[in-house]
Each structure stands twice: as C-alpha cells, then as structure tokens.
Design an enzyme around this catalytic site. Sequence first.
Site, PDB file in Angstrom:
ATOM      1  N   GLU A   1       2.099  15.957   1.523  1.00  0.00           N
ATOM      2  CA  GLU A   1       2.568  14.703   2.146  1.00  0.00           C
ATOM      3  C   GLU A   1       4.067  14.700   2.436  1.00  0.00           C
ATOM      4  OE1 GLU A   1       0.956  11.561  -0.340  1.00  0.00           O
ATOM      5  OE2 GLU A   1      -1.076  12.338  -0.123  1.00  0.00           O
TER       6      GLU A   1
ATOM      7  N   ASP B   1     -12.972  11.311   2.200  1.00  0.00           N
ATOM      8  CA  ASP B   1     -13.764  10.124   1.863  1.00  0.00           C
ATOM      9  C   ASP B   1     -13.685   9.172   3.053  1.00  0.00           C
ATOM     10  OD1 ASP B   1     -11.170   9.006   1.368  1.00  0.00           O
ATOM     11  OD2 ASP B   1     -11.425   9.109  -0.806  1.00  0.00           O
TER      12      ASP B   1
HETATM   13  O1  9MR Z   1      -7.166  10.643  -6.915  1.00  0.00           O
HETATM   14  C1  9MR Z   1      -5.853  10.484  -7.400  1.00  0.00           C
HETATM   15  C2  9MR Z   1      -5.768   9.216  -8.240  1.00  0.00           C
HETATM   16  O2  9MR Z   1      -6.565   9.326  -9.393  1.00  0.00           O
HETATM   17  C3  9MR Z   1      -4.327   8.950  -8.617  1.00  0.00           C
HETATM   18  O3  9MR Z   1      -4.247   7.690  -9.289  1.00  0.00           O
HETATM   19  C4  9MR Z   1      -3.454   8.961  -7.387  1.00  0.00           C
HETATM   20  C5  9MR Z   1      -2.017   8.724  -7.788  1.00  0.00           C
HETATM   21  O4  9MR Z   1      -1.109   8.962  -6.802  1.00  0.00           O
HETATM   22  O5  9MR Z   1      -3.600  10.191  -6.700  1.00  0.00           O
HETATM   23  C6  9MR Z   1      -4.893  10.384  -6.238  1.00  0.00           C
HETATM   24  O6  9MR Z   1      -4.996  11.520  -5.435  1.00  0.00           O
HETATM   25  C7  9MR Z   1      -4.180  11.589  -4.256  1.00  0.00           C
HETATM   26  C8  9MR Z   1      -3.911  13.038  -3.977  1.00  0.00           C
HETATM   27  O7  9MR Z   1      -3.314  13.627  -5.095  1.00  0.00           O
HETATM   28  C9  9MR Z   1      -3.047  13.215  -2.754  1.00  0.00           C
HETATM   29  N1  9MR Z   1      -3.586  12.539  -1.618  1.00  0.00           N
HETATM   30  C10 9MR Z   1      -3.941  11.145  -1.813  1.00  0.00           C
HETATM   31  C11 9MR Z   1      -4.866  11.010  -3.011  1.00  0.00           C
HETATM   32  C12 9MR Z   1      -5.312   9.568  -3.178  1.00  0.00           C
HETATM   33  O8  9MR Z   1      -4.231   8.758  -3.535  1.00  0.00           O
END
Ligand code: 9MR
Length: 347
Positions: A160, A267
Amino acid sequence: MHYSECIPGTVTTVKAGAPTHTARAAAAYPGLNTLAKAKGKVYFGSGTDNPELTDAQYLALLSNTREFGQITPGNSMKWDATEGSRDAFNFTRGETIVALAEKNGQQVRGHTLVWHNQLPNWVSNGGFDNATLISILENHITKVVANWKGRILHWDVLNEIFNENGTWRPSVFYNTIGEAFLGIALRAARAADPYAKLYINDYNIDGTGAKSTAMYKLVEKLLAEGVPVDGIGVQAHLIVGNVSSTLQTNWERFTSLGVDVAITELDIRMTLPVDEAKLAQQAEDYKKVVTACVNVPRCVGITVWDYTDKYSWIPRFFPGQGAALPWDKDFTVKPAYEAIAAALAYN
Ligand code: 9MR
C-alpha cells in the site's frame, strides 16, 4: 445428501432448513485448489489468523488442500508482531502458520514486510535520520526473511505505497528515505531469501486507473534499474455490483512487464442483510475476478482474505457490511463458491 457427507472433515453439521442447493453443487466439484491447479495456476488459497486456529471446524477446512493450496498469515508476520521493539524479534505466531502450512502441504505467502500500518510507534515516531532508518529497515527485512528462508513462496515486500491518485503515500519510510526505500527493501529481501518471489501489493489496482498506472510505471522503473521484483499483488477488496470491467486488460498490462500477478486478499462485500439477489450478484462478481485470472497466464493464484464470513475483517472495518466470502459464517458454501468453481472448471 448433505455437504458433510460428500466432503469429510469439512462440515460436521448442516442446519435443519438451511438451503442445500449450493452445498450439493459444491460437492460436485473437486475443490477450488484442485481446480485452480488443473488450470495451470499455482494455488487457490486463503488468508488466516492465529486466534481462529482454535476453531476445529475452521481449521479442518482451512487444512483441506483440495480447497486451499496456500495460506497467508493475516497479521502475524507484520512489523508490530515480529519486531515490537527494536531488534527484538518474535517469530512465534508467524511460525505457527508456516508450520501448519508445511504440515498440510500448503504454500505460504509472507505478509508483509514494509507497511505504514501495524507499524510500532518506535519506528513511526522514532525521529530517526535517513541512515538510521535505512539500517532499521534493512535489519527488519533481513531478519524476518532469513528466519523463514526457503519456506515462503511469495513475500509482500511493499504494501500500500500509493495514494488513490497514484502519488506516493506519506509514511515514515517515504518521508525520511524518499523513493529509495523501495529498492532498499526489495534488495534486502532478495539477499535474505533468493527463493522467495518478491511482490508489491496494493488495493484498488484491480482495474485500470491512476493507481494501477502508477504501479505499472513503478515496476517498469524498478526492473530497468535492476531492482528485484517478481510480482504485483492485487488485493481485490471489492464491492458487490461494483467490480471493474477492465480486470483482464489491467492484469495483462502488468504481466507484460515480465512479472507475475497474484490476487492476494480477495473479498466482495455487500450491505447487510444478505438476500438472494445480492448473493447472486456476488457470485457473478467472483466469477468475473476468477475468469480474468484464468485468462491471464501469469496470474499465478487467488487468495481469499479468509474463506468464511465468520472471520472476515469487513464487519469490523465497514459497519453494516459483510458476507464477503465464499463460505458463510456457518461454513456453508454460498453461490459465490459455485461461481468460482465453475469459472475455474469451464473457462
Ligand atoms: O485482516 C487484517 C485485520 O485482521 C487487521 O485488523 C487489519 C489491521 O490493519 O489488517 C487486515 O489485513 C489487511 C492487510 O494486511 C492489508 N490489506 C488490507 C487488509 C484489510 O485491512
């Protein structure tokens, strides 16, 4: 016939009165990973997270290699999990996921080395100068990657890094080191594990647009400079009824650079409550994504960001939305499952 009778070890009970048409349809397929591999893909996979592994029903299906040939730790390899204080590393939770994958015969996507989120305060607010932050970045990547050397299929090295309009996202790394942090990170990852394919991962780069163009131009530039980059990770956090019609064009453009594409966090969320029309549209949307990947030879695999609505991140981050995954919260397959299977089987 119940789904549980067709695929042992997946579902132990089927609720009385629950719709079974999609369950029966699922039983007619050999599993999403089997189908993906038959299409020449490397895997169909799922994100996961350590707390869920205590759920036996969840774990059994996650471990079923007919459905999933690859898993991604959703949180346990991130900077806050692995280096919560400077040069003090903790690989325990990440190792649980890697060991599980190895026991099951599954591949692992390592996620993620450099991200502005889930970054400990000691890094983001440390006030480090350029040279010190470079050494912190190199040390982090070197130690994390070396720890799992030879056991990780892909690393999401950079996560990102762009704003929506394709400009650089501000972060402590960009603000302190500038654009050079990208090459520094990728080279450190390659040096620590020459076997892992190195990815740059982002969201909203599904179809064509300013952010996708920025990704394309970045990878083109890095390759011209001799910086190691093997793939572009398309997260694909999508919305029902709102999936781009330019997926294939965009991924063909990416792979024309000579790198792979992986769909890394798929998703497709909807506004709750769930109804038949939304589920049908969601199935169409999943089909679109999977078909585009099938049609692009260097789209190597698809990972859903967990497989069951029971453990989806969506309701926590988007209140009132959810039901984004192919299995519902009771582990029953939705029309989306059948659409994915059909897209893999028949395209
Ligand atoms: O799935 C992840 C969630 O459990 C966490 O709380 C969150 C925190 O930032 O990150 C989620 O995963 C992310 C991934 O690492 C990067 N792309 C976006 C995903 C969804 O937020």
